[in-house]
Each structure stands twice: as structure tokens, then as C-alpha cells.
Enzyme design. Structure first.
Site, short mmCIF file in Angstrom:
data_model
loop_
_atom_site.label_atom_id
_atom_site.label_comp_id
_atom_site.label_asym_id
_atom_site.label_seq_id
_atom_site.Cartn_x
_atom_site.Cartn_y
_atom_site.Cartn_z
N HIS A 16 0.83 -1.19 0.00
CA HIS A 16 0.00 0.00 0.00
C HIS A 16 0.87 1.25 0.00
O HIS A 16 2.03 1.22 0.41
CB HIS A 16 -0.92 0.03 1.22
CG HIS A 16 -0.19 -0.09 2.52
ND1 HIS A 16 0.15 -1.31 3.07
CD2 HIS A 16 0.28 0.85 3.39
CE1 HIS A 16 0.80 -1.12 4.21
NE2 HIS A 16 0.90 0.19 4.43
N CYS A 23 10.11 7.41 27.55
CA CYS A 23 10.43 8.10 28.80
C CYS A 23 11.31 9.30 28.46
O CYS A 23 11.79 9.42 27.33
CB CYS A 23 11.13 7.18 29.79
SG CYS A 23 12.77 6.62 29.26
#
Length: 656
Positions: free
Chosen positions: A65, A175
Site C-alpha cells: 500500500h 520516557c
């Protein structure tokens, strides 16, 4: 999907042997149908997308795609291969191939097609019907959803046939530093998913960047988990899904609960509202754990966003400057510019070069801090006013504190401007011209005229206080910093202490260098203590903990405090007080010994660059011994052995 596919776009006898040949064969049909204007240009776009990540799915499915300027309208072509074509799936070649084409810029169409098709492909009845269908028109109707597939016998036994499809989850972990918590949360989620029979794919947005999840995988997911302390990047990819949005430590400590919550949201059909930070007035206020939390949580997230981008500059600049002093002595800081005077065979010239490169890197600290605090609040439009405010903070000698305030002011100014309703014709220029211009003017006025001088005075007072620390005052500060570094081991208090130390490196003084040394020394104690404890008293720990203990030696030596988290999570009431005591001892000794450090990271690997290195190592050793003795004593006082925790950490206690 009613207009996506017609009988002319179906090939039930696809003879291609490779994925490129299959794409060309199906694309030829799109060209013939007037859906693609340039065959080679379109195929180049398909190949470019395929090069990023294979598009094969388990179960014999291939979904090449792309979005392309050569596509006139959203289109899907289907081919069925008798021999199978390798699209990179783990279980082998694909016999069902779907080529999806969307016009350039049609992100919604592209994701809608992928999502709709991917969900139908999870239905064995649908794929079985496609494999059995002999009429192209009927196959096209089936794909369009106009025919309900009849039950098709599956070549598996009855027990497997009745087994429900697995629950599918995609997750993102991140983080502030992108070093340890990010990957530990991913590992915990993956382990919990395996135990529950859940299919989970994780995207770790770490310090080295991130590899995007395949859109087909996202489209097929039933729910999304975000375990993060900084903003999730490109979060609109997950639009239309139920989202569990939490902090990264929850991903480490409570993975099973997060997956269960994701399942409940999916069963209720919840759809989370997701903004990309450009079109919504409140964009950028935290795709992080603090998005829906109280102000204190959001403020911490904004500040940690700035610190996470600043740390690499501090690391590179600090190490270069420290190396220059090791080679050429402290007087090298006053050397002439190497652009005017450089002798290849002279050590002093190389030392001066390293010093001046490091100094140049340090010059970006405050602007980067301010720019990315603003970015964490209001996304890309806030970068310019944030950097401008940070540069002004340097100009007026407001330093690290000035950068913090400038970043918050810039983010707030941009968020305020974004709330103003504008005519649709102006929306295109708002984020690239109007918002940066107006916000920069506002931040510049506030920094130069209103708040700059008071902040500069406060910064100077803080610098004088640090430089004047001696005796008991320095020891007390070392104790406090050591306690903060070891209480939550990478959490909010740990990051506040670390940010305080790193901020001092932006304008290094003897006092700030002592603070940096104490913070790093204390942060090394928890994993080293757990590693030593699992070595000297193996019987007090489970097999999994002993394995973690071996890794903790390296993590502790590298100043990765998070290496002690598995121990603290499993037994917080014994481990956390023990490592806090050792960290406090190490912090106090480091300050008392007058140890200094210019590098913000590195652990034992930067010991040659530390002032008073032998005393520094002694401080770490003493603190490690204290923590080890305490944790061994506390664990030995238990009345009965603790039941070994499951390896996935799903029984982790959160009493801490």
C-alpha cells in the site's frame, strides 16, 4: 468500501512470482480503470513504502500500500496466487494480495481502507470465502461487504476452529531520557501479553529514535496502550481506537492491568479523541501521561520533555570539556581560538579544540531546554518562541532558570494564540508564520522587560549558594539529592534531582560540579546494591531476580538507576528504604569529599574525568555496602519465604 474495487480490479489467477511483479500486475488493472495516471511513478511509491517495512501478515496475506500523487481516487485491487508470494510475513508466502492506493495527502482515506480491510481479514470466514470464490465480480462484492461469506470449512480440527480470534493491541512506550524505562515497559507489556494470549506489537520511542509500527498492524489492532512520560510522536496514527493513556512506570509495574483495561475499553466500543497538535486549541498539552491529569503532572511532563532533549547536548559538551581539561589542564579554557591557531602535533591544540567544541555544544543548552519545553506544551509552532526565549535567557544571564521560565511562557503564549478562532483561509499560515511571530514577540517582551531581571537575580543567588556550600550544608544537600535519586529510581523525584544537577552544568561552577557528582554517585547505588545482594545471599531471591542481578552490575556501573526497578517493584517495602539509605550515604560522602563531575552521565566509564576519583569510588562502594546490608537484613527477617513472582511481573506490588 463500496467504490474501492470492481470486478476489473480482481485477478483470481495471479501468476506473479515476486511481490514487485504482483504489484505491477495489479497496478496495471488500476491504470486500465483510470485510477492510476503513471504506472512507473506509482510503483516507485509502492516500492518505497515496501522498503520501510514488509507488508505481509500472518495467515497468507499481503497488503502492499502507499499514498501517491499518481492516484486519482482511493482504490483497492485484489489478486489470488496459487503458488504464494513472499511479502515478508513470518509464517510464509501470501496467497491473498491486496494492493491499496490512496491519493497523496489522503491520510484519512488510506487509514480507513487499511483499518476496514485489516479487520475483515481477521475473519477466517472472509478469507476462506475469498480463497474459494471463482467469480471476480462476486469476489469484488465480497470485499466491498455486499455479500456475507458463507461458512467455509477450515483445514484445522474442530477445537481450533472454535477458538476465538486473539485480542490485538499496539503499544507505544517512551520516557524522558529514552534509555531504560522505555524498553523495560515494552518488555513487561510483551511478557504480560504472551501470558494472556494477546497479540501485542510495541513501538519504543527511545533516545535513538523509533521504528514506526506498520499501519496495517495498527489498523488491525483492537486497542492501543500508551505508556509514556513524554509526548507520543505521530499519535494521530492511532485515531479511531480505544486508547489506554498512562505513565511509563505503569507499563513496567502493571502491564496485565493495562491490557485488561484496553480489553474493557474495546468491549465498550470506546473511541479516544486524538489531536495531532496542529488543529486543536489544546494540542500539545500532553500526549503524555499528563494529558488528562492535574496541572502538576502536566508541568512535570513539559519540563521533562525539555530536559530529555537537553541531555545529549550536556553529555557531548560535558565530556568534551572534561577530556580537554584532562589533556591540557584547566588553563586550556582561555586558549586562543583554534580557527586562528592550531598545531597538528601539539597536544594543547587538540585539547583546545575539544574544549571549544564542547563549549559550543554547551551554548545550546538553555535554548534547547526552553524550545522543547515549549514543544512539549504546544507542538512545533512553539519551537521558535521557545528557542528565542532561551537565547534571551542567556543574553540577560538568567541561565537555567531563565530557560525553564522562557519555555513555559512560550508554550503558554502559543496555546493562547491557538485558541483564537481564525478564518479558514488563514489556517495554513498560522503554524508557520503567525503563531511563531506573535509568540516570539510576546516571549521576548516578557523576558527582556518583565521577568528577565528577577530571574537572573534568582539564578545568581542560587549560583552563589552552591559555590558557598561547605561542611554540614554540603553534606545535607548530598543526603537530600541521594534520597531523591533512589526513592523512585527514574521517576519524578529522581528526574527532578537529575534535572537540577544537569541544569547547573549549563553554567558550571565548583558548587554545581559537586552536585552533579553527588547525583550520579547516588544514582548508581540501587542497581549495584541489588546486584551485590543477589550475589552474597542468593537464597533470598528468586531465579528471575538473580538473573536481573547479573544485569544490574552493568546497569549500575553505567549510571542506569532503573536497573533496580524489578527488585523495588517486587518488594518495595524492603528494597526502597534500603537503597534510599545507601544513596543518602553516597551523596553525603561525595559532597564531603569535594568530588566534582562535568559529565552528566557515564558512570564508572567517566571516572578519569572526575575530581577526586578514588574518594568518589569509595563513596559509591560505601553506599552500595550500606544498601546491600540493609536489604539482606530486611529480607532475612521475613517470617516465611516469599512466593516466587511470575516471570512476567504481573503480580508486581505497587505499594511503593
Amino acid at each position: 468500501m463500496s467504490e474501492l474495487i470492481t470486478a476489473e480490479l480482481v485477478d483470481l489467477d495471479l501468476s506473479a512470482e515476486t511481490k514487485s511483479a504482483a504489484a505491477r500486475s495489479l497496478a496495471d488493472r488500476m491504470v486500465a480503470a483510470g485510477r492510476v495516471t503513471d504506472l512507473d511513478g506509482f510503483l516507485a511509491d509502492v516500492a518505497s513504502r515496501e522498503a520501510q517495512m514488509p507488508t505481509g501478515l500472518d495467515g497468507g496475506i499481503g497488503i502492499p500500500h502507499c499514498r501517491s500523487e499518481h492516484v486519482t481516487e482511493p482504490t483497492l485491487a485484489f489478486g489470488r496466487s496459487a503458488r504464494g508470494i513472499d511479502f515478508g510475513a513470518a509464517d510464509g508466502p501470501a496467497d491473498l494480495v491486496f494492493l491499496i492506493a490512496a491519493p497523496a495527502g489522503a491520510d484519512d482515506d488510506h487509514l480507513t481502507i487499511l483499518s476496514s480491510l485489516a479487520r475483515r481479514l481477521m475473519d477466517p470466514g472472509f478469507t476462506g470465502a475469498l480463497r474459494a470464490e471463482g467469480d471476480p465480480a462476486a469476489a469484488a462484492a465480497l470485499i466491498r461487504g455486499e455479500e456475507v461469506p458463507a461458512a467455509v470449512p477450515d483445514p484445522v480440527d474442530a477445537a481450533e476452529e472454535e477458538t476465538a480470534e486473539p485480542f490485538r493491541v499496539v503499544a507505544v512506550t517512551s520516557c524522558p531520557t529514552g534509555i531504560a524505562h522505555t524498553y523495560m515497559a515494552a518488555e513487561s507489556l510483551e511478557a504480560a501479553a504472551r501470558d494472556q494470549g494477546v497479540v501485542l506489537s510495541v513501538e519504543t520511542q527511545g533516545s535513538a529514535g523509533f521504528e514506526r509500527l506498520d499501519p496495517a498492524v495498527i489498523a488491525a489492532a483492537d486497542a492501543v496502550i500508551w505508556a509514556h512520560d513524554v509526548d507520543v510522536r505521530e499519535k494521530t496514527r492511532f485515531a479511531g481506537k480505544p486508547v489506554v493513556d498512562t505513565g511509563v512506570k505503569a507499563g513496567i509495574n502493571r502491564p496485565a492491568e493495562l491490557i485488561a483495561e484496553a480489553r474493557r475499553k474495546a468491549e465498550r466500543g470506546e473511541i479516544s479523541r486524538i489531536s495531532d497538535g496542529r488543529d486543536e486549541p489544546d494540542a500539545g498539552t500532553g500526549g503524555s501521561a499528563g494529558t488528562s491529569g492535574h496541572f502538576g503532572v502536566r508541568l512535570r511532563t513539559y519540563l521533562m520533555s525539555g530536559v530529555s532533549y537537553m541531555v545529549p547536548f550536556v553529555a557531548a559538551g560535558g565530556l568534551l570539556i572534561a577530556l580537554s581539561f584532562a589533556i591540557g589542564g584547566y588553563e586550556i579554557a582561555s586558549a586562543k581560538s583554534v580557527a586562528d591557531h592550531f598545531v597538528w602535533g601539539e597536544a594543547a591544540s587538540w585539547a583546545a579544540l575539544l574544549n571549544q567544541i564542547g563549549t559550543a555544544a554547551f551554548g545550546f543548552l538553555v535554548p534547547v531546554l526552553a524550545g522543547y519545553i515549549a514543544y512539549g506544551m504546544a507542538d512545533r509552532p512553539a519551537l521558535v518562541p521557545g528557542f528565542v526565549g532561551g537565547a534571551i535567557a542567556l543574553t540577560i544571564d538568567a541561565g537555567f532558570l531563565g530557560g525553564l521560565v522562557a519555555g513555559l511562557l512560550a508554550g503558554a503564549a502559543v496555546m493562547a494564540i491557538q485558541r483564537v478562532k481564525v478564518h479558514p483561509t488563514l489556517r495554513g499560515i498560522m503554524p508557520v508564520l503567525v503563531i511563531p511571530l506573535l509568540a516570539s514577540i510576546a516571549v521576548g517582551f516578557l523576558m527582556f522587560i518583565v521577568v528577565g531581571k528577577p530571574i537572573a537575580s534568582l539564578q545568581n543567588a542560587l549560583t552563589d549558594w552552591l559555590n558557598g556550600l561547605s561542611g554540614s550544608n554540603a553534606v545535607i544537600l548530598g543526603v537530600v539529592l541521594g534520597l531523591m535519586m533512589c526513592f523512585d529510581m527514574g521517576g519524578p523525584l529522581n528526574k527532578v534531582a537529575y534535572a537540577f544537577a544537569v541544569g547547573g552544568l549549563a553554567d558550571p561552577t565548583p558548587g554545581s560540579l559537586k552536585v552533579m557528582a553527588a547525583v550520579m554517585a547516588a544514582g548508581m547505588v540501587p542497581p549495584l546494591a541489588m546486584a551485590l545482594a543477589t550475589t552474597v545471599r542468593r537464597g533470598l531471591f528468586t531465579g528471575t531476580e538473580r538473573e536481573n542481578g547479573r544485569a544490574a552490575w552493568v546497569l549500575g556501573a553505567s549510571f542506569i538507576t532503573e536497573g533496580a526497578i524489578p527488585f523495588a517493584a517486587a518488594d518495595p517495602l524492603r528494597v526502597i528504604p534500603s537503597v534510599m539509605a545507601g544513596g543518602a550515604v553516597t551523596g553525603a560522602l561525595s559532597m564531603a569529599f569535594g568530588c566534582t563531575l562535568r559529565a552528566p552521565h557515564g558512570g564508572v566509564f567517566v571516572v578519569p574525568l572526575i575530581g577526586e576519583p578514588f574518594l568518589y569510588l569509595l563513596a559509591i562502594a560505601v553506599g552500595t555496602a550500606v544498601s546491600t546490608a540493609l536489604v539482606v537484613a530486611l529480607k532475612g527477617m521475613r517470617r516465611s519465604p516469599r512466593t516466587a513472582p511470575a516471570d512476567d511481573g504481573s503480580d508486581v506490588a505497587v505499594a511503593a
